[in-house]
Design an enzyme around this catalytic site. Structure first.
Site, mmCIF file in Angstrom:
data_model
loop_
_atom_site.group_PDB
_atom_site.id
_atom_site.type_symbol
_atom_site.label_atom_id
_atom_site.label_comp_id
_atom_site.label_asym_id
_atom_site.label_seq_id
_atom_site.Cartn_x
_atom_site.Cartn_y
_atom_site.Cartn_z
ATOM 1 N N SER A 83 0.814 -1.212 0.000
ATOM 2 C CA SER A 83 0.000 0.000 0.000
ATOM 3 C C SER A 83 0.853 1.270 0.000
ATOM 4 C CB SER A 83 -0.945 -0.069 1.203
ATOM 5 O OG SER A 83 -2.072 0.700 0.946
ATOM 6 N N HIS A 89 -7.583 -5.768 -0.168
ATOM 7 C CA HIS A 89 -6.366 -4.992 0.092
ATOM 8 C C HIS A 89 -5.669 -5.544 1.340
ATOM 9 C CE1 HIS A 89 -4.066 -1.257 -0.185
ATOM 10 N NE2 HIS A 89 -4.211 -1.087 1.107
HETATM 11 C C1 GTR Z 1 -5.368 4.587 1.805
HETATM 12 C C2 GTR Z 1 -4.770 5.442 0.723
HETATM 13 C C3 GTR Z 1 -4.069 4.560 -0.253
HETATM 14 C C4 GTR Z 1 -3.194 3.504 0.410
HETATM 15 C C5 GTR Z 1 -3.742 3.012 1.729
HETATM 16 C C6 GTR Z 1 -2.752 2.340 2.665
HETATM 17 O O1 GTR Z 1 -6.132 5.272 2.683
HETATM 18 O O2 GTR Z 1 -5.784 6.168 0.115
HETATM 19 O O3 GTR Z 1 -3.349 5.349 -1.192
HETATM 20 O O4 GTR Z 1 -1.920 3.972 0.550
HETATM 21 O O5 GTR Z 1 -4.291 4.006 2.484
HETATM 22 O O6 GTR Z 1 -1.590 2.672 2.746
HETATM 23 O O7 GTR Z 1 -3.207 1.468 3.421
#
Ligand code: GTR
Length: 418
Positions: free
Chosen positions: A258, A399
């Site tokens: 991420s 995710h």
């Molecule tokens: C989210 C963000 C993403 C990603 C994510 C993370 O809120 O919008 O770009 O980086 O966090 O790091 O878990």
């Protein structure tokens, strides 16, 4: 309240809450042309790897450096490493554990961070995965001897972190994201660092690495200078300074999930010592193409995380069409080194398809070196990894970092890291 007032009240509160709706509809992706990695800004065509390196790679690199992630303002004055703890019989005799304090100094100010390193017993020359963790080294393992970080930590229900401070309670709560046994069993080591020790992840430039570099009276980086992602990438390189001198380590593969996948990609692009790069669900500002405006956009990311990129990147918020580059060119900067882009099909916010297409468009540069990229005819069939010098998988699910992901990373690393 009278009906008109009630209506007005309802309208104002809903307007306050209204967020720009993310687009998840493929038919609404704008028509855009992907900037060609092999045509210079001046219109010249690149036909071989030498021309790429001398002309095109440099101009793309400089664009990302000045306009997107931001420049590192200066060199450090000093840095130091100290093994502060070591056990040659850790994790039931499977690993050697070392905890290394890294000290960075600039302008008489200093910052320290700790690397947690596990090396497999029986492999004197092991490849190592280096990756940041989100809440502290003690969260990645149940090992009771891992030092608990004392720097600012984002509160988290899952991690049971309150008052912005990690405690014993969060030990081992993120073991699910780190297949340490599997790495060790396959002859790999793990090096991990809590990213907040480099720069606490909040919109505040008074602390962390940035603050070491300020001139008298300065409170934040200059317009073209580094945001947090570039600072985290810099931290990975400082960890590498130690790792490359550890005689029990052969290669280092930098990994990140991420936001930390974005940092891993930029670290891979800025530091050729990383033998391989893995971006796990890195999304917007990572592997995903920005011009698709699918899921998170540049405007969204700059609004929610104003400290991640350089100030100059803000001029591209909601103006993706004016960007002369896109994220496939970040991937191309890593060529010809092995690069793994991983997506998850339900991770719509990160635009999994945009990550795949981005890898496809970066391939041209890998091909200049005779390396196998992700071709335009390759497909992103769910749970069917493509494992070449460029590797890709579209995992089923959300995710996250799962055992499945590590299975692929280890299988892939076997092809180049040992
Ligand atoms: C989210 C963000 C993403 C990603 C994510 C993370 O809120 O919008 O770009 O980086 O966090 O790091 O878990």
């Amino acid at each position: 309240m009278r009906p008109l007032l009630i209506l007005l009240f309802a309208l104002t509160t809903s307007a306050l809450k209204a967020q720009p709706q993310a687009n998840y509809d493929e038919t609404k992706v704008p028509k855009f042309s992907v900037p060609d990695p092999l045509t210079t800004f001046g219109g010249e065509t690149i036909t071989d790897s030498l021309q790429w390196e001398e002309k095109r790679k440099l101009e793309i690199y400089q664009f990302f450096e000045k306009q997107i992630y931001g420049k590192v303002p200066a060199l450090l004055d000093e840095y130091s490493f100290k093994v502060i703890e070591q056990d040659n019989n850790a994790l039931d005799g499977k690993a050697q554990r070392k905890q290394i304090a890294v000290g960075l100094k600039k302008n008489d100010r200093s910052l320290n961070f700790n690397i947690l390193l596990y090396l497999p017993i029986g492999n004197e020359n092991a490849p190592v995965f280096l990756g940041y963790n989100f809440h502290g080294n003690h969260t990645v393992t149940d090992d009771p001897n891992v030092i608990i970080t004392d720097v600012w930590n984002e509160n988290s229900k899952d991690l049971q972190i309150t008052d912005n401070k990690a405690t014993e309670t969060s030990r081992g709560l993120r073991t699910n994201r780190w297949a340490i046994d599997k790495m060790l069993d396959n002859g790999y080591g793990l090096a991990t660092v809590y990213y907040g020790e480099i720069d606490p992840d909040k919109n505040d430039f008074s602390d962390g690495l940035h603050s070491l570099f300020y001139d008298e009276g300065q409170t934040k980086p200059k317009t073209n200078e580094w945001g947090s992602i570039a600072a985290w990438a810099f931290g990975l390189s400082r960890a590498m300074d130690y790792l490359e001198n550890d005689t029990n380590i052969s290669n280092v593969i930098v990994f990140g999930h991420s936001r930390l996948g974005k940092a891993a990609l930029w670290a891979g692009a800025t530091d050729p010592r990383f033998a391989g790069v893995i971006s796990n669900n890195s999304g917007c500002g990572g592997a995903a193409l920005s011009k698709r405006k699918y899921g998170e956009t540049i405007g969204d990311i700059n609004n929610s995380f104003p400290h991640w990129f350089s100030e100059s990147f803000k001029k591209y918020s909601n103006r993706e069409e004016t960007l002369p580059v896109d994220q496939h060119q970040l991937l191309a900067l890593i060529a010809p080194r092995p690069l793994y882009v991983a997506s998850a099909i339900e991770d719509e916010w990160a635009d999994p398809l945009g990550e795949f297409i981005s890898a496809q468009y970066a391939s041209k540069v890998y091909e200049l070196y005779g390396k196998k990229g992700i071709t335009l005819t390759d497909t992103h069939e769910v749970d069917h990894p493509i494992l070449g010098t460029m590797a890709y998988h579209m995992r089923s699910g959300k995710h996250d970092v799962l055992e499945y992901d590590w299975d692929q990373y280890i299988t892939w690393a076997e092809t180049f890291a040992k």
